[in-house]
Design a protein around this motif. Structure first.
Motif, PDB file in Angstrom:
ATOM      1  N   CYS A   1       1.399  -1.001   0.071  1.00 38.97           N
ATOM      2  CA  CYS A   1       0.191  -0.085   0.063  1.00 38.97           C
ATOM      3  C   CYS A   1       1.039   1.190  -0.039  1.00 38.97           C
ATOM      4  O   CYS A   1       1.583   2.077   1.069  1.00 38.97           O
ATOM      5  N   ASP A   2       0.535   1.671  -0.874  1.00 39.29           N
ATOM      6  CA  ASP A   2       1.356   3.454  -1.329  1.00 39.29           C
ATOM      7  C   ASP A   2       0.195   4.101  -1.469  1.00 39.29           C
ATOM      8  O   ASP A   2      -0.009   4.196  -1.994  1.00 39.29           O
TER       9      ASP A   2
ATOM     10  N   ALA B   1       1.795   8.845   7.656  1.00 41.25           N
ATOM     11  CA  ALA B   1       1.944  10.525   8.187  1.00 41.25           C
ATOM     12  C   ALA B   1       2.747   9.998   7.485  1.00 41.25           C
ATOM     13  O   ALA B   1       3.841   9.449   7.628  1.00 41.25           O
TER      14      ALA B   1
ATOM     15  N   THR C   1       8.906   7.024  17.712  1.00 41.91           N
ATOM     16  CA  THR C   1       8.934   6.216  16.337  1.00 41.91           C
ATOM     17  C   THR C   1       9.811   6.667  15.539  1.00 41.91           C
ATOM     18  O   THR C   1      10.399   7.312  15.494  1.00 41.91           O
ATOM     19  N   LEU C   2       9.315   5.579  14.818  1.00 43.00           N
ATOM     20  CA  LEU C   2      10.686   6.348  13.304  1.00 43.00           C
ATOM     21  C   LEU C   2       9.917   7.029  12.726  1.00 43.00           C
ATOM     22  O   LEU C   2      10.673   8.686  11.816  1.00 43.00           O
ATOM     23  N   ALA C   3       9.025   7.751  13.034  1.00 41.44           N
ATOM     24  CA  ALA C   3       7.882   9.183  12.463  1.00 41.44           C
ATOM     25  C   ALA C   3       8.760  10.448  12.843  1.00 41.44           C
ATOM     26  O   ALA C   3       8.901  11.499  12.060  1.00 41.44           O
TER      27      ALA C   3
END
Ligand code: 0WD
Length: 254
Positions: free
Chosen positions: A63-64, A93, A193-195
């Motif tokens: 999914c992109d 996000a 987190t990564l984001a």
């Protein structure tokens, strides 16, 4: 107790074991849900596959959200495999990290549009496709942040995307209510987190929260997951269009 026994849920936004959506997936599994995961790109596929296996799931789809065809495919696959969908977790996000610092005013048009598309429009794009599969009613949860309401240094264009996301939740709740589909947002306190590591000086956000929030703590992925379980289950049966804060009370003090 299985609050989601036999329910079919699609979970987006798992990037690694720190992802908020991973904690939501784990608690949903503990409560009896059957899960499908989406992943963005091959690198994340390698991370998501073993996590999905951990919760006994081999249903993972690419999914992109910037590719509408990939969105169509997800729901075709869900329809084929399950014939229906009970809940959807939107936990996606993105903004260019070069613009998650300095002044908001310096945001470029391409980054503005891309951030809005990935962080805000994607919820509507997914909800629109999920709706016809939510034949027995459904629940949708998305993730937002207080930077939608007040200026938070460095959050910049993401603050605008989250403000529009929060408004989307209300409009979508209004559109889908007649089909017994509920949609709510959780406004989470800052979590590493990564984001969030893309936000300049994120450490200061964490320590500010910890020092000023009524509970004098930071929020954890598991805290958010508990609220998500409530919103995805019938415990919250008359709740829709809400922005529910899971932030140790921080938003009440500033
Ligand atoms: O402090 C925090 N971590 C907070 C996060 C506080 C309050 C809210 N949130 C929100 C975020 O804004 C986001 O909406 O929670 C949601 C989940 O974020 P997360 O769990 O903190 O971060 P992460 O584990 O990175 O998951 C977000 C994922 C992406 O990860 P990366 O870091 O690779 O960009 O969103 C996905 C991707 O897996 N994503 C996409 N998925 C499909 N298509 C796309 C895309 N184009 N772009 C990003």
């Amino acid at each position: 107790a299985g609050l989601l026994n036999g329910k079919k849920g699609l979970v987006t936004g798992v990037a690694n074991n720190l992802s908020i959506s991973w904690a939501i997936a784990q608690i949903a599994k503990e409560h009896g849900a059957d899960l499908a995961f989406t992943y963005q790109g091959e690198i994340l596929e390698k991370r998501v596959t073993p996590l999905a296996e951990e919760v006994g799931c081999d249903f993972i789809v690419p999914c992109d959200v910037t590719d509408e065809k990939s969105l169509d495919t997800i729901f075709e696959v869900v329809k084929k495999k399950w014939g229906k969908l009970d809940f959807l977790v939107h936990s996606i996000a993105f903004a260019d990290r070069n613009e998650l610092k300095g002044r908001y005013i310096d945001t470029t048009l391409p980054n503005f549009l891309n951030s809005m598309n990935i962080s805000c429009y994607s919820l509507t794009a997914l909800a629109k496709r999920a709706e016809p599969l939510m034949k027995d009613g459904g629940k949708i949860v998305t993730l937002t942040y207080y930077g939608a309401q007040k200026v938070v240094p460095n959050y910049n264009v993401m603050g605008l995307a989250k403000a529009a996301l929060e408004a989307s939740v209300k409009y979508l709740a209004s559109d889908m209510g007649v089909n017994n589909i509920r949609i709510n947002a959780i406004s989470a306190g800052p979590i590493k987190t990564l984001a969030s590591s893309g936000i300049n000086d994120f450490k200061s956000m964490l320590s500010m929260h910890e020092n000023t929030a009524p509970l004098r703590k930071n929020t954890t992925q598991r805290d958010v997951a508990g609220a998500a379980l409530y919103l995805l289950s019938d415990l919250s049966s008359r709740v829709t269009g809400e922005i529910h804060y899971v932030d140790c009370g921080f938003n009440t003090t500033i």
